[in-house]
Design an enzyme around this catalytic site. Structure first.
Site, mmCIF file in Angstrom:
data_model
loop_
_atom_site.group_PDB
_atom_site.id
_atom_site.type_symbol
_atom_site.label_atom_id
_atom_site.label_comp_id
_atom_site.label_asym_id
_atom_site.label_seq_id
_atom_site.Cartn_x
_atom_site.Cartn_y
_atom_site.Cartn_z
ATOM 1 N N CYS A 117 -7.544 -9.049 6.974
ATOM 2 C CA CYS A 117 -8.672 -9.094 6.048
ATOM 3 C C CYS A 117 -9.678 -7.988 6.340
ATOM 4 O O CYS A 117 -9.560 -7.258 7.314
ATOM 5 C CB CYS A 117 -9.387 -10.426 6.194
ATOM 6 S SG CYS A 117 -8.281 -11.819 6.061
ATOM 7 N N CYS B 11 -4.873 -3.182 17.756
ATOM 8 C CA CYS B 11 -3.635 -3.331 16.958
ATOM 9 C C CYS B 11 -3.044 -1.966 16.596
ATOM 10 O O CYS B 11 -3.646 -1.184 15.854
ATOM 11 C CB CYS B 11 -3.955 -4.105 15.686
ATOM 12 S SG CYS B 11 -2.583 -4.128 14.511
ATOM 13 N N ASP C 95 6.143 4.600 6.553
ATOM 14 C CA ASP C 95 5.329 4.197 7.707
ATOM 15 C C ASP C 95 6.073 3.244 8.627
ATOM 16 O O ASP C 95 6.043 3.387 9.835
ATOM 17 C CB ASP C 95 3.996 3.592 7.237
ATOM 18 C CG ASP C 95 4.169 2.334 6.428
ATOM 19 O OD1 ASP C 95 4.063 1.247 6.997
ATOM 20 O OD2 ASP C 95 4.430 2.447 5.214
ATOM 21 N N CYS D 84 4.324 -10.970 15.480
ATOM 22 C CA CYS D 84 2.885 -10.771 15.739
ATOM 23 C C CYS D 84 2.184 -12.116 15.658
ATOM 24 O O CYS D 84 2.465 -12.913 14.768
ATOM 25 C CB CYS D 84 2.292 -9.828 14.700
ATOM 26 S SG CYS D 84 0.508 -9.653 14.906
ATOM 27 N N CYS E 53 -2.539 -2.947 21.486
ATOM 28 C CA CYS E 53 -1.632 -4.083 21.442
ATOM 29 C C CYS E 53 -0.306 -3.549 20.925
ATOM 30 O O CYS E 53 -0.226 -3.049 19.812
ATOM 31 C CB CYS E 53 -2.134 -5.198 20.537
ATOM 32 S SG CYS E 53 -0.931 -6.552 20.437
ATOM 33 N N CYS F 121 4.399 -6.258 19.158
ATOM 34 C CA CYS F 121 5.539 -6.267 18.233
ATOM 35 C C CYS F 121 6.569 -5.200 18.592
ATOM 36 O O CYS F 121 7.700 -5.243 18.132
ATOM 37 C CB CYS F 121 5.046 -6.108 16.793
ATOM 38 S SG CYS F 121 4.176 -4.568 16.480
HETATM 39 P P1 5GP Z 1 9.817 -4.207 4.750
HETATM 40 O O1 5GP Z 1 10.016 -3.959 3.297
HETATM 41 O O2 5GP Z 1 10.727 -3.433 5.641
HETATM 42 O O3 5GP Z 1 9.827 -5.662 5.070
HETATM 43 O O4 5GP Z 1 8.326 -3.772 5.114
HETATM 44 C C1 5GP Z 1 7.962 -2.430 5.305
HETATM 45 C C2 5GP Z 1 7.211 -1.897 4.118
HETATM 46 O O5 5GP Z 1 6.137 -2.764 3.787
HETATM 47 C C3 5GP Z 1 6.587 -0.553 4.307
HETATM 48 O O6 5GP Z 1 6.721 0.148 3.088
HETATM 49 C C4 5GP Z 1 5.123 -0.791 4.587
HETATM 50 O O7 5GP Z 1 4.321 0.235 4.024
HETATM 51 C C5 5GP Z 1 4.884 -2.116 3.917
HETATM 52 N N1 5GP Z 1 4.080 -3.030 4.718
HETATM 53 C C6 5GP Z 1 4.019 -3.150 6.050
HETATM 54 N N2 5GP Z 1 3.183 -4.142 6.391
HETATM 55 C C7 5GP Z 1 2.716 -4.664 5.260
HETATM 56 C C8 5GP Z 1 1.813 -5.717 4.955
HETATM 57 O O8 5GP Z 1 1.300 -6.386 5.847
HETATM 58 N N3 5GP Z 1 1.543 -5.949 3.633
HETATM 59 C C9 5GP Z 1 2.136 -5.234 2.637
HETATM 60 N N4 5GP Z 1 1.807 -5.511 1.377
HETATM 61 N N5 5GP Z 1 2.996 -4.249 2.891
HETATM 62 C C10 5GP Z 1 3.291 -3.964 4.175
HETATM 63 MG MG MG Z 2 4.944 1.029 2.072
#
Ligand code: 5GP
Ligand code: MG
Length: 492
Positions: free
Chosen positions: A7, A254, A367, A403, A454, A457
């Site tokens: 948040c 983090c 990322d 996490c 941290c 993960c």
């Molecule tokens: P995956 O699709 O492999 O489960 O998650 C990785 C993708 O989700 C990456 O494109 C990253 O930018 C995005 N992502 C990573 N963490 C989060 C999150 O907490 N929320 C959202 N909406 N996207 C995330």
């Molecule tokens: Mg993404």
């Protein structure tokens, strides 16, 4: 299970006595990337005045916002944007869990907004029951934190009450709050897991606390510093007070903030803008794969969090960077989707791939990979657009462990990196190869040391004891083939 982000909080105090609502509004708008589930504002007139709603903050000209301008006229206030990482996600609970949360007992009343996640939830619940605060109205962690704070305030002053929070609560908490007496306060857990900073208006009359520094920028405030881990800041009509409540023995900031969460133009850690750090991530990816220019004809990136790293990779390798992948900008829905099929559709709807990459061998900069859904979808689209070879480059090292501090990736089973090698992952997502930035270079690029971050993960080593215990137990169960429950640590 959903993957949702942390948040954002914002608080303002004006020594000049002017209304602060517009500043909170802009502070939250600039941090909307940290939460779409709900938003809320709380100010102080005679009593607390709040406005809370589900969804994304409406534009400035919206009638709701215009009405709020009239209602929230005090010189102090706080606000919050939320992605639920704890609690339940039915409409009913989402409504109940909107922050800021106003809590009271017979003596005190406070409004609180927080970013983070508490780990020793069970223990806190039973402790609060013992002290007669056993009925809970929301499913969110902030109510537990508020309970501990109110118990402390009954016995003593704000500093001691905050000390009580810092000593009994395990987890991540960056908090802004208001007292009935018109004080604005802010504090951060002794490990400083989530970001929190503060700044001052150009005329030195107003102070603001914000999760990210972009909340200060948008208001044309000067960045002063982080709220230090274990520190309490208070603004009241008597001025500003800064107190170290609990000594910070080690930081545990983090690491995912650097790769994904934070806006690229925010300042985190020791003062570099995040986009600079992400460029270095990209340079590292090139250095770690000296064959890249033999393997690849063109670089593309997944917008927007992959873009800065792609620039770094492009600069370091000299390979052209083709902006062939674009985002449908107003598809912002992912975090709401709990149904897997619907979620995958949304991922697909976000991204548009142009055919300029036809017949080419491409490096895709992303990322992170968590479960692999996004990468799998993108690889498919690139293949359809005619890519000859697809090599994935991830800035965030391999995620192997859950996490417990607010990022919703809470089981081993859902993490593609906890069970598979690079080769296997490439196969699973349909790519020709997969490359992660090394942990060592990732850490170095952040400008922080291993002991200041941290990395739970990434390494399975957590900075707090209950999180470690939970992870160890979960791993054992997972390895024994038991079906995992999401957020096991949350169940009371
Ligand atoms: P995956 O699709 O492999 O489960 O998650 C990785 C993708 O989700 C990456 O494109 C990253 O930018 C995005 N992502 C990573 N963490 C989060 C999150 O907490 N929320 C959202 N909406 N996207 C995330
Ligand atoms: Mg993404």
């Amino acid at each position: 299970m959903l993957l949702r982000e942390a948040c954002g909080v914002f608080g303002v105090f004006d020594f000049g006595g002017r209304p602060v609502f517009p500043f909170i509004y802009w502070g939250l708008i600039s941090q909307n990337h940290r939460g779409h589930h709900s938003y809320g504002f709380t100010g102080l007139d005679e009593d607390f005045v709040s406005h809370r709603s589900l969804g994304i903050i409406p534009p400035m000209r919206h009638p709701v916002i215009k009405r709020l301008f009239k209602r929230l006229r005090g010189n102090v206030g706080i606000g919050h944007v939320r992605y639920a990482t704890s609690g339940r996600d039915t409409q009913y609970w989402l409504l109940r869990d909107i922050q800021p949360l106003v809590m009271s007992d017979s003596e005190n009343k406070v409004a609180l907004a927080f970013n983070g996640n508490l780990v020793n939830v069970k223990q806190l619940r039973s402790e609060l029951r013992r002290r007669g605060r056993g009925s809970f109205h929301s499913s969110s962690d902030v109510e537990l934190l508020g309970g501990v704070l109110l118990c402390g305030l009954r016995r003593s002053d704000l500093s001691s009450a905050v000390e009580g929070c810092m000593r009994t609560i395990e987890g991540a908490f960056s908090v802004v709050g208001l007292t009935r007496g018109g004080e604005l306060f802010a504090f951060r857990d002794p490990l400083g897991i989530k970001p929190l900073c503060y700044g001052c208006s150009q005329d030195n009359q107003m102070f603001a606390v914000s999760s990210e520094s972009v909340g200060l920028d948008i208001n044309d405030f000067r960045y002063e510093s982080e709220v230090q881990p274990g520190e309490l800041l208070v603004w009241s009509k008597d001025g500003m007070r800064r107190e170290t409540i609990v000594e910070c023995r080690r930081r545990a900031f983090c690491s995912f903030e650097f790769a994904y969460f934070a806006r690229p133009d925010s300042i985190l850690g020791h003062g570099q803008p995040v986009y600079k750090i992400r460029e270095t991530f990209g340079r590292n990816l090139a250095r770690e794969d000296p064959d890249i220019w033999r393997r690849v004809d063109v670089i593309v990136s997944i917008p927007a969090t992959g873009d800065d790293a792609a620039y770094g990779l492009h600069e370091e390798s000299g390979i052209p960077w083709e902006r062939a992948i674009r985002r449908h900008r107003y598809v912002v829905d992912r975090a709401f989707i709990s149904d897997q099929r619907e979620r995958e559709t949304i991922i697909s709807k976000k991204i548009n791939v142009k055919e300029a990459i036809k017949g080419k061998r491409i490096a895709v900069v992303e990322d992170s990979i968590v479960r692999g859904d996004t990468s799998r979808k993108i690889v498919k689209k690139l293949r359809r657009a005619g890519a000859k070879e697809i090599h994935m480059y991830f800035t965030f090292p391999r995620i192997i462990s859950p996490c417990f501090y607010g990022i919703d990736m809470a089981t081993f089973g859902e993490l593609i990196g906890s069970q598979h090698t690079e080769e296997e992952i490439a196969k699973l997502i349909g790519a020709d190869s997969v490359h992660y930035q090394s942990l060592r270079n990732f850490v170095r690029a952040t400008g922080m040391s291993e002991d200041e971050l941290c990395l739970g993960c990434l390494t399975g080593k957590y900075p707090t004891p209950s999180a470690q215990k939970l992870a160890d137990e979960m791993r054992k169960r997972f390895e024994a083939g038991e079906i995992e429950m999401g957020r096991i640590y949350e169940v009371a």
